[in-house]
Every structure is written in structure tokens, then in C-alpha cells.
Write a protein that holds these residues in place. Structure first.
Motif, PDB file in Angstrom:
ATOM      1  N   PRO A  11     -14.071 -31.134  33.204  1.00 16.68           N
ATOM      2  CA  PRO A  11     -12.769 -30.752  33.919  1.00 16.68           C
ATOM      3  C   PRO A  11     -12.221 -29.432  34.562  1.00 16.68           C
ATOM      4  CG  PRO A  11     -12.643 -31.407  31.636  1.00 16.68           C
ATOM      5  CD  PRO A  11     -13.907 -32.313  32.380  1.00 16.68           C
ATOM      6  N   SER A  12     -11.086 -29.004  34.293  1.00 20.80           N
ATOM      7  CA  SER A  12     -11.169 -27.565  34.930  1.00 20.80           C
ATOM      8  C   SER A  12     -10.092 -27.056  33.982  1.00 20.80           C
ATOM      9  CB  SER A  12     -10.485 -27.947  36.526  1.00 20.80           C
ATOM     10  OG  SER A  12      -9.219 -28.114  36.403  1.00 20.80           O
ATOM     11  N   GLY A  13      -9.661 -28.345  33.188  1.00 21.49           N
ATOM     12  CA  GLY A  13      -8.765 -27.573  32.078  1.00 21.49           C
ATOM     13  C   GLY A  13      -7.987 -28.264  31.675  1.00 21.49           C
ATOM     14  N   THR A  14      -7.285 -28.591  30.901  1.00 23.29           N
ATOM     15  CA  THR A  14      -6.694 -29.729  29.864  1.00 23.29           C
ATOM     16  C   THR A  14      -4.859 -29.992  30.765  1.00 23.29           C
ATOM     17  OG1 THR A  14      -5.187 -27.932  28.453  1.00 23.29           O
ATOM     18  CG2 THR A  14      -7.086 -28.346  27.878  1.00 23.29           C
ATOM     19  N   GLY A  15      -4.856 -29.063  31.633  1.00 19.57           N
ATOM     20  CA  GLY A  15      -3.510 -29.479  32.580  1.00 19.57           C
ATOM     21  C   GLY A  15      -3.378 -29.618  33.913  1.00 19.57           C
ATOM     22  N   CYS A  16      -2.799 -30.100  34.819  1.00 24.55           N
ATOM     23  CA  CYS A  16      -2.481 -29.358  36.459  1.00 24.55           C
ATOM     24  C   CYS A  16      -2.864 -28.902  36.618  1.00 24.55           C
ATOM     25  CB  CYS A  16      -1.525 -30.612  37.156  1.00 24.55           C
ATOM     26  SG  CYS A  16      -1.276 -30.020  38.699  1.00 24.55           S
ATOM     27  N   ARG A  62     -10.217 -39.700  37.895  1.00 21.12           N
ATOM     28  CA  ARG A  62     -10.377 -40.435  36.960  1.00 21.12           C
ATOM     29  C   ARG A  62      -9.389 -39.920  36.117  1.00 21.12           C
ATOM     30  NH1 ARG A  62     -11.504 -39.808  31.600  1.00 21.12           N
ATOM     31  NH2 ARG A  62     -12.720 -41.705  30.526  1.00 21.12           N
ATOM     32  N   SER A  63      -8.556 -41.087  35.096  1.00 22.53           N
ATOM     33  CA  SER A  63      -6.910 -40.983  35.030  1.00 22.53           C
ATOM     34  C   SER A  63      -7.657 -39.545  33.304  1.00 22.53           C
ATOM     35  CB  SER A  63      -6.967 -42.440  33.947  1.00 22.53           C
ATOM     36  OG  SER A  63      -5.764 -41.700  32.876  1.00 22.53           O
ATOM     37  N   PHE A  64      -7.046 -38.804  33.334  1.00 20.42           N
ATOM     38  CA  PHE A  64      -7.078 -37.426  32.266  1.00 20.42           C
ATOM     39  C   PHE A  64      -6.079 -38.006  31.126  1.00 20.42           C
ATOM     40  CE2 PHE A  64      -7.651 -33.318  31.112  1.00 20.42           C
ATOM     41  CZ  PHE A  64      -8.944 -33.015  30.867  1.00 20.42           C
ATOM     42  N   GLU A  65      -5.574 -39.524  30.262  1.00 20.60           N
ATOM     43  CA  GLU A  65      -4.780 -39.211  29.783  1.00 20.60           C
ATOM     44  C   GLU A  65      -5.408 -39.747  28.385  1.00 20.60           C
ATOM     45  OE1 GLU A  65      -1.501 -38.991  29.625  1.00 20.60           O
ATOM     46  OE2 GLU A  65      -1.408 -37.033  31.511  1.00 20.60           O
ATOM     47  N   PRO A  66      -5.175 -40.226  27.396  1.00 24.03           N
ATOM     48  CA  PRO A  66      -5.648 -40.664  26.033  1.00 24.03           C
ATOM     49  C   PRO A  66      -6.272 -41.769  26.002  1.00 24.03           C
ATOM     50  CG  PRO A  66      -4.551 -37.919  25.512  1.00 24.03           C
ATOM     51  CD  PRO A  66      -4.423 -38.341  26.810  1.00 24.03           C
ATOM     52  N   GLY A  67      -7.228 -41.803  25.678  1.00 25.92           N
ATOM     53  CA  GLY A  67      -7.505 -43.888  25.980  1.00 25.92           C
ATOM     54  C   GLY A  67      -7.249 -44.303  26.932  1.00 25.92           C
ATOM     55  N   GLU A  68      -7.495 -43.937  28.439  1.00 28.31           N
ATOM     56  CA  GLU A  68      -7.490 -44.354  29.608  1.00 28.31           C
ATOM     57  C   GLU A  68      -8.902 -44.317  30.177  1.00 28.31           C
ATOM     58  OE1 GLU A  68      -2.821 -44.836  30.342  1.00 28.31           O
ATOM     59  OE2 GLU A  68      -4.249 -43.241  32.326  1.00 28.31           O
ATOM     60  N   ASP A  69      -9.867 -45.222  30.773  1.00 29.31           N
ATOM     61  CA  ASP A  69     -10.698 -44.708  31.476  1.00 29.31           C
ATOM     62  C   ASP A  69     -11.122 -45.276  32.680  1.00 29.31           C
ATOM     63  OD1 ASP A  69     -10.748 -47.208  30.180  1.00 29.31           O
ATOM     64  OD2 ASP A  69     -13.040 -47.419  29.804  1.00 29.31           O
ATOM     65  N   SER A  93      -4.792 -35.000  23.091  1.00 27.78           N
ATOM     66  CA  SER A  93      -4.074 -36.244  22.648  1.00 27.78           C
ATOM     67  C   SER A  93      -2.534 -35.621  21.601  1.00 27.78           C
ATOM     68  CB  SER A  93      -4.655 -37.358  21.869  1.00 27.78           C
ATOM     69  OG  SER A  93      -4.868 -36.620  20.516  1.00 27.78           O
ATOM     70  N   GLU A  94      -2.529 -34.147  20.963  1.00 27.97           N
ATOM     71  CA  GLU A  94      -0.818 -33.344  21.244  1.00 27.97           C
ATOM     72  C   GLU A  94       0.046 -33.787  21.592  1.00 27.97           C
ATOM     73  OE1 GLU A  94      -4.230 -30.965  20.773  1.00 27.97           O
ATOM     74  OE2 GLU A  94      -4.296 -32.652  19.994  1.00 27.97           O
ATOM     75  N   GLU A  95      -0.683 -33.458  22.892  1.00 30.45           N
ATOM     76  CA  GLU A  95       0.483 -32.684  23.986  1.00 30.45           C
ATOM     77  C   GLU A  95       1.097 -33.977  24.501  1.00 30.45           C
ATOM     78  OE1 GLU A  95       2.819 -30.690  25.745  1.00 30.45           O
ATOM     79  OE2 GLU A  95       0.941 -29.679  25.582  1.00 30.45           O
ATOM     80  N   THR A  96       2.389 -33.984  24.689  1.00 29.45           N
ATOM     81  CA  THR A  96       3.720 -34.605  25.779  1.00 29.45           C
ATOM     82  C   THR A  96       3.189 -35.075  26.696  1.00 29.45           C
ATOM     83  OG1 THR A  96       4.648 -33.509  26.340  1.00 29.45           O
ATOM     84  CG2 THR A  96       5.275 -33.676  24.256  1.00 29.45           C
ATOM     85  N   THR A  97       3.528 -36.208  27.556  1.00 31.03           N
ATOM     86  CA  THR A  97       3.375 -36.677  28.082  1.00 31.03           C
ATOM     87  C   THR A  97       5.567 -37.254  28.578  1.00 31.03           C
ATOM     88  OG1 THR A  97       1.387 -38.220  27.951  1.00 31.03           O
ATOM     89  CG2 THR A  97       3.072 -39.261  29.692  1.00 31.03           C
ATOM     90  N   PRO A  98       5.915 -36.684  29.625  1.00 36.65           N
ATOM     91  CA  PRO A  98       5.088 -35.960  30.452  1.00 36.65           C
ATOM     92  C   PRO A  98       5.215 -34.350  29.829  1.00 36.65           C
ATOM     93  CG  PRO A  98       7.694 -36.466  30.777  1.00 36.65           C
ATOM     94  CD  PRO A  98       7.506 -37.122  29.812  1.00 36.65           C
ATOM     95  N   GLY A  99       4.219 -33.434  30.203  1.00 38.63           N
ATOM     96  CA  GLY A  99       3.918 -32.541  30.088  1.00 38.63           C
ATOM     97  C   GLY A  99       3.968 -30.941  30.563  1.00 38.63           C
ATOM     98  N   PRO A 100       4.029 -30.106  29.570  1.00 41.83           N
ATOM     99  CA  PRO A 100       3.362 -29.825  28.924  1.00 41.83           C
ATOM    100  C   PRO A 100       4.613 -29.890  28.175  1.00 41.83           C
ATOM    101  CG  PRO A 100       2.769 -27.718  30.267  1.00 41.83           C
ATOM    102  CD  PRO A 100       2.755 -29.056  31.162  1.00 41.83           C
ATOM    103  N   ARG A 101       4.176 -29.403  26.695  1.00 40.28           N
ATOM    104  CA  ARG A 101       5.199 -29.847  25.771  1.00 40.28           C
ATOM    105  C   ARG A 101       5.835 -28.217  26.235  1.00 40.28           C
ATOM    106  NH1 ARG A 101       2.922 -30.075  21.493  1.00 40.28           N
ATOM    107  NH2 ARG A 101       4.003 -32.681  21.672  1.00 40.28           N
ATOM    108  N   GLY A 102       7.405 -28.165  26.190  1.00 38.28           N
ATOM    109  CA  GLY A 102       8.111 -26.937  26.320  1.00 38.28           C
ATOM    110  C   GLY A 102       8.117 -26.647  28.347  1.00 38.28           C
ATOM    111  N   ARG A 103       7.829 -27.481  28.506  1.00 35.46           N
ATOM    112  CA  ARG A 103       8.022 -27.272  30.362  1.00 35.46           C
ATOM    113  C   ARG A 103       8.998 -27.975  30.930  1.00 35.46           C
ATOM    114  NH1 ARG A 103       2.647 -24.007  31.054  1.00 35.46           N
ATOM    115  NH2 ARG A 103       2.616 -26.056  32.816  1.00 35.46           N
TER     116      ARG A 103
END
Length: 117
Positions: A11-16, A62-69, A93-103
Motif C-alpha cells: 500500500p502507498s501508506g496508512t491513509g488516503c 480492497r477495503s483497507f479497514e481492519p478486519g475487512e478483506d 487498528s489504533e487509528e480512528t474511524t473516521p480518521g485520522p485522529r486530530g483532523r
């Protein structure tokens, strides 16, 4: 449709990619199965995953959410049976939904509702 999926690409990173660059936020994340681009879902304000499909021609995500495949094919508008992809399989998995935390704005639900009207 093997050309639409490359299981070796990480993946290109951990967020959009685009939301991160602009300091924005997202609801859920989607991963391009061909090139690994991480974009925000169609419930997000900017819908970068779908925009990536339209600009790149890469139809499988593909979903990039924890627990989704699950995989989705934008071209056929149907689920797709895809292979395991290079890790990581999801955002942290510790990141918030929606995310990212703080924004994420405190009125994010109202913002999304007003867009739907």
C-alpha cells in the motif's frame, strides 16, 4: 482481470494519499489492488478511491479497514474474489474511524449529511 491486481505491490501508506497531502480527513479507506494507492471511500467527502479508478483505469479495490478483506470492482459494480495482497492489510487498528485522529472535525456527521442533501 489479472492485470487489475498485483498482489506484490504494498500500500502507498496508512491513509488516503490525497487527503493526507491536503490535511483532510476520511471515513473509510480503500486500497487499489493494482498499484497500492490508498484512497478514501465514497462516503468520504472527496471520494479519492473512485477518482483514482477513473484517472488510472484500475477498477479493483480492497477495503483497507481492519478486519475487512473484501474486494470491489468499480467497472462491474460487484464484489470481486481477489488474492492476498502484500502487507499491511489495513490501516493501523489504533487509528480512528473516521480518521485520522486530530483532523476529523467535531461536526463531521453534519458535514456528510449536508453533502448528501
Amino acid at each position: 482481470m489479472a492485470e487489475a491486481v498485483d498482489p506484490s505491490v504494498p500500500p502507498s501508506g496508512t491513509g488516503c494519499v490525497e487527503c493526507d497531502a491536503a490535511g483532510g480527513w476520511w471515513v473509510h479507506l480503500r486500497r487499489c489492488a493494482a498499484c497500492g494507492h490508498i484512497g478514501c471511500c465514497d462516503d468520504s467527502l472527496m471520494r479519492h478511491a473512485a477518482a483514482h479508478w477513473r484517472s488510472s483505469g484500475h477498477p479493483i479495490i480492497r477495503s483497507f479497514e481492519p478486519g475487512e478483506d473484501w474486494f470491489w470492482d468499480y467497472q462491474t459494480n460487484q464484489y470481486y474474489d481477489g488474492p492476498d495482497l502484500a502487507p499491511p492489510e489495513s490501516r493501523p487498528s489504533e487509528e480512528t474511524t473516521p480518521g485520522p485522529r486530530g483532523r476529523v472535525p467535531s461536526d463531521w456527521v453534519e458535514i456528510l449529511r449536508s453533502r448528501a442533501d
